[in-house]
Design an enzyme around this catalytic site. Structure first.
Site, short mmCIF file in Angstrom:
data_model
loop_
_atom_site.label_atom_id
_atom_site.label_comp_id
_atom_site.label_asym_id
_atom_site.label_seq_id
_atom_site.Cartn_x
_atom_site.Cartn_y
_atom_site.Cartn_z
N GLY A 10 -17.24 14.15 3.94
CA GLY A 10 -16.00 14.93 3.77
C GLY A 10 -14.82 13.97 3.70
N THR A 66 -14.89 24.55 5.16
CA THR A 66 -13.45 24.43 4.89
C THR A 66 -12.98 25.25 3.68
OG1 THR A 66 -13.92 22.42 3.62
CG2 THR A 66 -13.23 22.12 5.91
N TYR A 103 -12.47 18.33 15.15
CA TYR A 103 -11.21 18.58 14.43
C TYR A 103 -10.97 20.07 14.26
CZ TYR A 103 -11.98 13.71 13.67
OH TYR A 103 -12.22 12.39 13.91
N TYR A 129 -11.29 31.91 8.36
CA TYR A 129 -11.43 30.47 8.62
C TYR A 129 -10.70 30.09 9.92
CZ TYR A 129 -10.27 25.48 8.17
OH TYR A 129 -10.08 24.14 8.41
P1 NDP Z 1 -13.95 18.51 3.78
O1 NDP Z 1 -14.12 19.86 3.19
O2 NDP Z 1 -13.49 17.38 2.94
O3 NDP Z 1 -15.32 18.05 4.46
C1 NDP Z 1 -16.09 18.92 5.21
C2 NDP Z 1 -17.48 18.35 5.23
O4 NDP Z 1 -18.30 19.25 5.99
C3 NDP Z 1 -18.12 18.21 3.84
O5 NDP Z 1 -18.65 16.90 3.68
C4 NDP Z 1 -19.20 19.26 3.85
O6 NDP Z 1 -20.37 18.86 3.18
C5 NDP Z 1 -19.52 19.33 5.32
N1 NDP Z 1 -20.26 20.54 5.63
C6 NDP Z 1 -20.01 21.81 5.27
N2 NDP Z 1 -20.99 22.62 5.70
C7 NDP Z 1 -21.87 21.83 6.35
C8 NDP Z 1 -23.10 22.06 7.00
N3 NDP Z 1 -23.65 23.27 7.09
N4 NDP Z 1 -23.74 21.01 7.58
C9 NDP Z 1 -23.23 19.77 7.49
N5 NDP Z 1 -22.09 19.48 6.86
C10 NDP Z 1 -21.42 20.52 6.31
O7 NDP Z 1 -13.02 18.70 5.05
P2 NDP Z 1 -11.97 17.70 5.69
O8 NDP Z 1 -12.54 16.35 5.81
O9 NDP Z 1 -10.69 17.88 5.00
O10 NDP Z 1 -11.84 18.37 7.13
C11 NDP Z 1 -12.21 17.69 8.33
C12 NDP Z 1 -11.82 18.56 9.51
O11 NDP Z 1 -10.41 18.80 9.50
C13 NDP Z 1 -12.47 19.94 9.53
O12 NDP Z 1 -12.79 20.27 10.85
C14 NDP Z 1 -11.39 20.87 9.03
O13 NDP Z 1 -11.55 22.18 9.52
C15 NDP Z 1 -10.16 20.20 9.58
N6 NDP Z 1 -8.93 20.48 8.84
C16 NDP Z 1 -8.90 20.30 7.48
C17 NDP Z 1 -7.74 20.59 6.77
C18 NDP Z 1 -7.67 20.41 5.30
O14 NDP Z 1 -6.59 20.64 4.73
N7 NDP Z 1 -8.73 19.99 4.62
C19 NDP Z 1 -6.51 21.07 7.46
C20 NDP Z 1 -6.67 21.18 8.90
C21 NDP Z 1 -7.83 20.89 9.53
P3 NDP Z 1 -20.65 19.32 1.68
O15 NDP Z 1 -19.81 18.42 0.84
O16 NDP Z 1 -22.12 19.09 1.55
O17 NDP Z 1 -20.25 20.76 1.58
#
Ligand code: NDP
Length: 300
Positions: A10, A66, A103, A129
């Protein structure tokens, strides 16, 4: 130190692979896992078995559901990944005496008012969410694990999908661009989140008894803007870099939340106060523009 990192691909997970590397052995998993380790947060038994097998000193959970709008129609899946799985990780961490870094989001708040949200402010998520992320926080708190929960906002990175990159693409392709101008927050780089996480981990693991450092912290870049202001900043910088745009920064239209209907309601006030994080860990959050500029320079 042995660190188990989940969600390694991610936005934040990718940067964590870099930032955590000097701290010790990092076992980094994505959803696919490895032959003998499960990295899928939807597989609760597999996840628990992974933690037991690795027996880490620290679990860092960067994986999350997300897809904010899709979550409105996938409530059970969002709850499984954002609430139940972190609960399992926390319970396994508690059993091992390991730390958990997790997070969360500004979306746990209802977006009312204009003041920056403090950590102890009343929550009131507007979306599925946001509710699922809040339930994740609550499951972690109920586990008794030593945990640091970092609530952040408006995350972007050079790698992955995010608002800044979408604006760049749309401004190249379209003749007009309208962006919401009445929601406020601070764009926060995945790099910054990962680096701050590493600083926190260092402090936690260097102290004899760091239990008092466990808790919830707000982590966002300094300053504030609207999505409209963010888009204008991105396009102005791109045009200085010589990128050919069909819509210039000045031409981006400012619209209200109501004019851009989406399935999941967004908070209007996403301003997070990072003072507790800064004073507890002796850190200073840089202005949001700094990281955005760096990311834009990187992707050009
Ligand atoms: P991303 O969407 O970039 O990454 C999330 C990751 O979680 C992806 O690699 C995804 O994998 C993985 N994922 C989803 N479902 C599963 C699963 N069942 N098992 C394992 N992995 C899974 O998110 P961010 O890096 O941006 O977010 C990081 C944190 O920050 C999260 O907790 C989010 O809630 C929080 N956050 C994010 C914000 C934003 O604007 N993005 C704002 C505020 C908080 P895959 O690619 O395979 O789906």
């Amino acid at each position: 130190m042995k660190i188990l990192l989940l969600g390694k691909n991610g936005q934040v997970g990718w940067e964590l692979q870099r930032a955590l590397a000097p701290l010790g052995e990092v076992i980094a998993l994505d959803r696919q896992g490895t032959d003998d380790l499960c990295g899928d947060l939807a597989d609760l038994a597999g996840l628990a078995a992974t933690v037991r097998k690795v027996a880490p000193d620290v679990i860092v959970n960067a994986a999350a559901y997300t897809a904010v709008d899709k979550a409105e129609s996938e409530q059970a899946l969002a709850a499984l990944i954002n609430a139940e799985a972190p609960g399992i990780l926390a319970r396994e961490a508690a059993a091992l005496g390991a730390w958990l870094i997790h997070y969360s989001t500004d979306y746990v708040f209802d977006g009312s008012g204009q003041a920056r949200w403090q950590e102890d402010a009343a929550t009131g998520p507007l979306s599925v969410y946001g509710r699922s992320k809040l339930e994740g926080e609550q499951a972690i708190a109920a586990s008794g694990a030593l945990a640091v929960v970092l609530r952040t906002s408006w995350v972007y990175a050079a790698r992955g999908h995010n608002f800044a990159k979408t604006m760049l693409r749309l401004a190249r392709e379209r003749d007009a661009l309208n962006v919401v101008a009445d929601q406020f927050g601070a764009p926060t780089g995945a790099e910054l989140i990962a680096d701050v996480t590493a600083h926190i981990l260092r402090q936690i693991t260097c102290q004899q008894d760091a239990r008092h450092l466990a808790g919830t912290y707000h982590l966002s870049a300094a300053g504030e803007t609207s999505w409209h202001g963010f888009a204008q900043f991105v396009l102005a910088h791109a045009s200085r870099q010589g990128v050919a745009l069909k819509v210039s920064a000045e031409q981006v239209g400012a619209i209200s939340t109501e004019a851009y209907p989406v399935p999941a309601p967004r908070p209007r006030n996403s301003r997070l106060a990072s003072g507790k994080l800064e004073s507890t860990f002796t850190l200073k959050m840089p202005p949001w523009q700094q990281g955005v500029q760096r990311m834009l320079d990187e992707i050009q």
